[in-house]
Design a protein around this motif. Sequence first.
Motif, PDB file in Angstrom:
ATOM      1  N   TYR A  46      32.088   9.330   5.507  1.00 49.55           N
ATOM      2  CA  TYR A  46      30.724   9.611   5.955  1.00 49.55           C
ATOM      3  C   TYR A  46      30.631   9.856   7.463  1.00 49.55           C
ATOM      4  N   ASP A  47      31.735   9.699   8.205  1.00 51.43           N
ATOM      5  CA  ASP A  47      31.739  10.045   9.624  1.00 51.43           C
ATOM      6  C   ASP A  47      31.764  11.560   9.831  1.00 51.43           C
ATOM      7  N   TYR A  48      32.098  12.316   8.778  1.00 48.96           N
ATOM      8  CA  TYR A  48      32.205  13.767   8.887  1.00 48.96           C
ATOM      9  C   TYR A  48      30.966  14.511   8.425  1.00 48.96           C
ATOM     10  N   GLY A  49      29.952  13.808   7.989  1.00 48.16           N
ATOM     11  CA  GLY A  49      28.718  14.452   7.574  1.00 48.16           C
ATOM     12  C   GLY A  49      28.697  14.745   6.087  1.00 48.16           C
ATOM     13  N   GLU A  50      27.701  15.513   5.695  1.00 51.98           N
ATOM     14  CA  GLU A  50      27.487  15.837   4.284  1.00 51.98           C
ATOM     15  C   GLU A  50      28.594  16.769   3.797  1.00 51.98           C
ATOM     16  N   ALA A  51      29.275  16.367   2.715  1.00 49.98           N
ATOM     17  CA  ALA A  51      30.400  17.162   2.228  1.00 49.98           C
ATOM     18  C   ALA A  51      30.782  16.735   0.815  1.00 49.98           C
ATOM     19  N   LYS A  52      31.639  17.533   0.209  1.00 52.65           N
ATOM     20  CA  LYS A  52      32.248  17.180  -1.075  1.00 52.65           C
ATOM     21  C   LYS A  52      33.742  17.013  -0.810  1.00 52.65           C
ATOM     22  N   TRP A  53      34.263  15.829  -1.098  1.00 47.99           N
ATOM     23  CA  TRP A  53      35.672  15.529  -0.898  1.00 47.99           C
ATOM     24  C   TRP A  53      36.387  15.655  -2.238  1.00 47.99           C
ATOM     25  N   VAL A  54      37.508  16.392  -2.237  1.00 51.74           N
ATOM     26  CA  VAL A  54      38.229  16.677  -3.473  1.00 51.74           C
ATOM     27  C   VAL A  54      39.701  16.304  -3.305  1.00 51.74           C
ATOM     28  N   CYS A  55      40.235  15.615  -4.318  1.00 51.84           N
ATOM     29  CA  CYS A  55      41.673  15.331  -4.384  1.00 51.84           C
ATOM     30  C   CYS A  55      42.203  16.065  -5.608  1.00 51.84           C
ATOM     31  N   GLU A  56      42.957  17.128  -5.385  1.00 48.92           N
ATOM     32  CA  GLU A  56      43.442  17.943  -6.498  1.00 48.92           C
ATOM     33  C   GLU A  56      44.564  17.254  -7.254  1.00 48.92           C
ATOM     34  N   GLU A  57      45.309  16.395  -6.606  1.00 44.45           N
ATOM     35  CA  GLU A  57      46.430  15.714  -7.261  1.00 44.45           C
ATOM     36  C   GLU A  57      45.954  14.819  -8.403  1.00 44.45           C
ATOM     37  N   TYR A  58      44.851  14.108  -8.192  1.00 44.82           N
ATOM     38  CA  TYR A  58      44.334  13.206  -9.214  1.00 44.82           C
ATOM     39  C   TYR A  58      43.058  13.722  -9.862  1.00 44.82           C
ATOM     40  N   ASP A  59      42.664  14.943  -9.571  1.00 44.60           N
ATOM     41  CA  ASP A  59      41.452  15.547 -10.105  1.00 44.60           C
ATOM     42  C   ASP A  59      40.249  14.631  -9.876  1.00 44.60           C
ATOM     43  N   ALA A  60      40.072  14.236  -8.617  1.00 46.69           N
ATOM     44  CA  ALA A  60      38.985  13.338  -8.232  1.00 46.69           C
ATOM     45  C   ALA A  60      38.130  14.014  -7.170  1.00 46.69           C
ATOM     46  N   ASN A  67      21.538  11.401   3.753  1.00 47.39           N
ATOM     47  CA  ASN A  67      20.403  10.491   3.607  1.00 47.39           C
ATOM     48  C   ASN A  67      20.819   9.146   3.023  1.00 47.39           C
ATOM     49  N   LEU A  68      21.847   9.141   2.181  1.00 45.22           N
ATOM     50  CA  LEU A  68      22.246   7.912   1.504  1.00 45.22           C
ATOM     51  C   LEU A  68      23.336   7.159   2.252  1.00 45.22           C
ATOM     52  N   LYS A  69      24.065   7.811   3.129  1.00 42.20           N
ATOM     53  CA  LYS A  69      25.156   7.255   3.930  1.00 42.20           C
ATOM     54  C   LYS A  69      26.214   6.533   3.097  1.00 42.20           C
ATOM     55  N   MET A  70      25.936   5.353   2.615  1.00 37.31           N
ATOM     56  CA  MET A  70      26.959   4.534   1.970  1.00 37.31           C
ATOM     57  C   MET A  70      26.994   4.680   0.452  1.00 37.31           C
ATOM     58  N   LYS A  71      26.112   5.443  -0.137  1.00 35.31           N
ATOM     59  CA  LYS A  71      26.099   5.608  -1.588  1.00 35.31           C
ATOM     60  C   LYS A  71      26.802   6.920  -1.931  1.00 35.31           C
ATOM     61  N   PHE A  72      27.914   6.809  -2.605  1.00 38.15           N
ATOM     62  CA  PHE A  72      28.700   7.979  -2.977  1.00 38.15           C
ATOM     63  C   PHE A  72      28.518   8.246  -4.464  1.00 38.15           C
ATOM     64  N   CYS A  73      28.679   9.499  -4.849  1.00 34.71           N
ATOM     65  CA  CYS A  73      28.733   9.826  -6.261  1.00 34.71           C
ATOM     66  C   CYS A  73      29.922  10.747  -6.466  1.00 34.71           C
ATOM     67  N   GLY A  74      30.559  10.630  -7.614  1.00 33.09           N
ATOM     68  CA  GLY A  74      31.736  11.442  -7.886  1.00 33.09           C
ATOM     69  C   GLY A  74      32.361  11.016  -9.187  1.00 33.09           C
ATOM     70  N   GLU A  75      33.559  11.543  -9.453  1.00 35.29           N
ATOM     71  CA  GLU A  75      34.261  11.175 -10.672  1.00 35.29           C
ATOM     72  C   GLU A  75      35.759  11.302 -10.465  1.00 35.29           C
ATOM     73  N   ILE A  76      36.473  10.553 -11.292  1.00 35.31           N
ATOM     74  CA  ILE A  76      37.931  10.605 -11.297  1.00 35.31           C
ATOM     75  C   ILE A  76      38.340  10.792 -12.760  1.00 35.31           C
ATOM     76  N   ILE A  77      39.284  11.677 -12.986  1.00 34.31           N
ATOM     77  CA  ILE A  77      39.763  11.907 -14.339  1.00 34.31           C
ATOM     78  C   ILE A  77      41.166  11.317 -14.428  1.00 34.31           C
ATOM     79  N   VAL A  78      41.301  10.312 -15.294  1.00 39.70           N
ATOM     80  CA  VAL A  78      42.596   9.638 -15.488  1.00 39.70           C
ATOM     81  C   VAL A  78      42.989   9.803 -16.956  1.00 39.70           C
ATOM     82  N   GLY A  79      44.111  10.465 -17.171  1.00 35.85           N
ATOM     83  CA  GLY A  79      44.586  10.660 -18.538  1.00 35.85           C
ATOM     84  C   GLY A  79      43.602  11.436 -19.402  1.00 35.85           C
ATOM     85  N   GLY A  80      42.905  12.400 -18.820  1.00 36.89           N
ATOM     86  CA  GLY A  80      41.941  13.191 -19.549  1.00 36.89           C
ATOM     87  C   GLY A  80      40.603  12.495 -19.778  1.00 36.89           C
ATOM     88  N   GLU A  81      40.460  11.262 -19.292  1.00 37.91           N
ATOM     89  CA  GLU A  81      39.216  10.500 -19.477  1.00 37.91           C
ATOM     90  C   GLU A  81      38.498  10.385 -18.126  1.00 37.91           C
TER      91      GLU A  81
END
Length: 84
Positions: A46-60, A67-81
């Motif tokens: 959150y020091d870098y501002g509004e953005a979408k952070w993506v990790c392609e290795e783990y599909d996360a 506005n929310l600062k500390m509230k993140f939303c996202g998903e991680i796919i582990v084993g297809g789940e």
Amino acid sequence: MDSLLSGTGCRTRNRALGRAAQCIAAALLCVLLLCACDPYDGYRPYDYGEAKWVCEEYDAWFLIDENLKMKFCGEIIVGGEKRI
């Protein structure tokens, strides 16, 4: 002679109290300086501002909303789940 000795004792005690006050002030200054420093400043997502952070290795991914600062939303796919 008694008045001379008693005066010397007061001066010595005042010097000792003054020195103790200087040491306490120096210690408080050090504590304040160390508490004010943030070693992780600029390294959190959150020091870098509004953005979408993506990790392609783990599909996360997760979103940072200014506005929310500390509230993140996202998903991680582990084993297809999908995990939130």
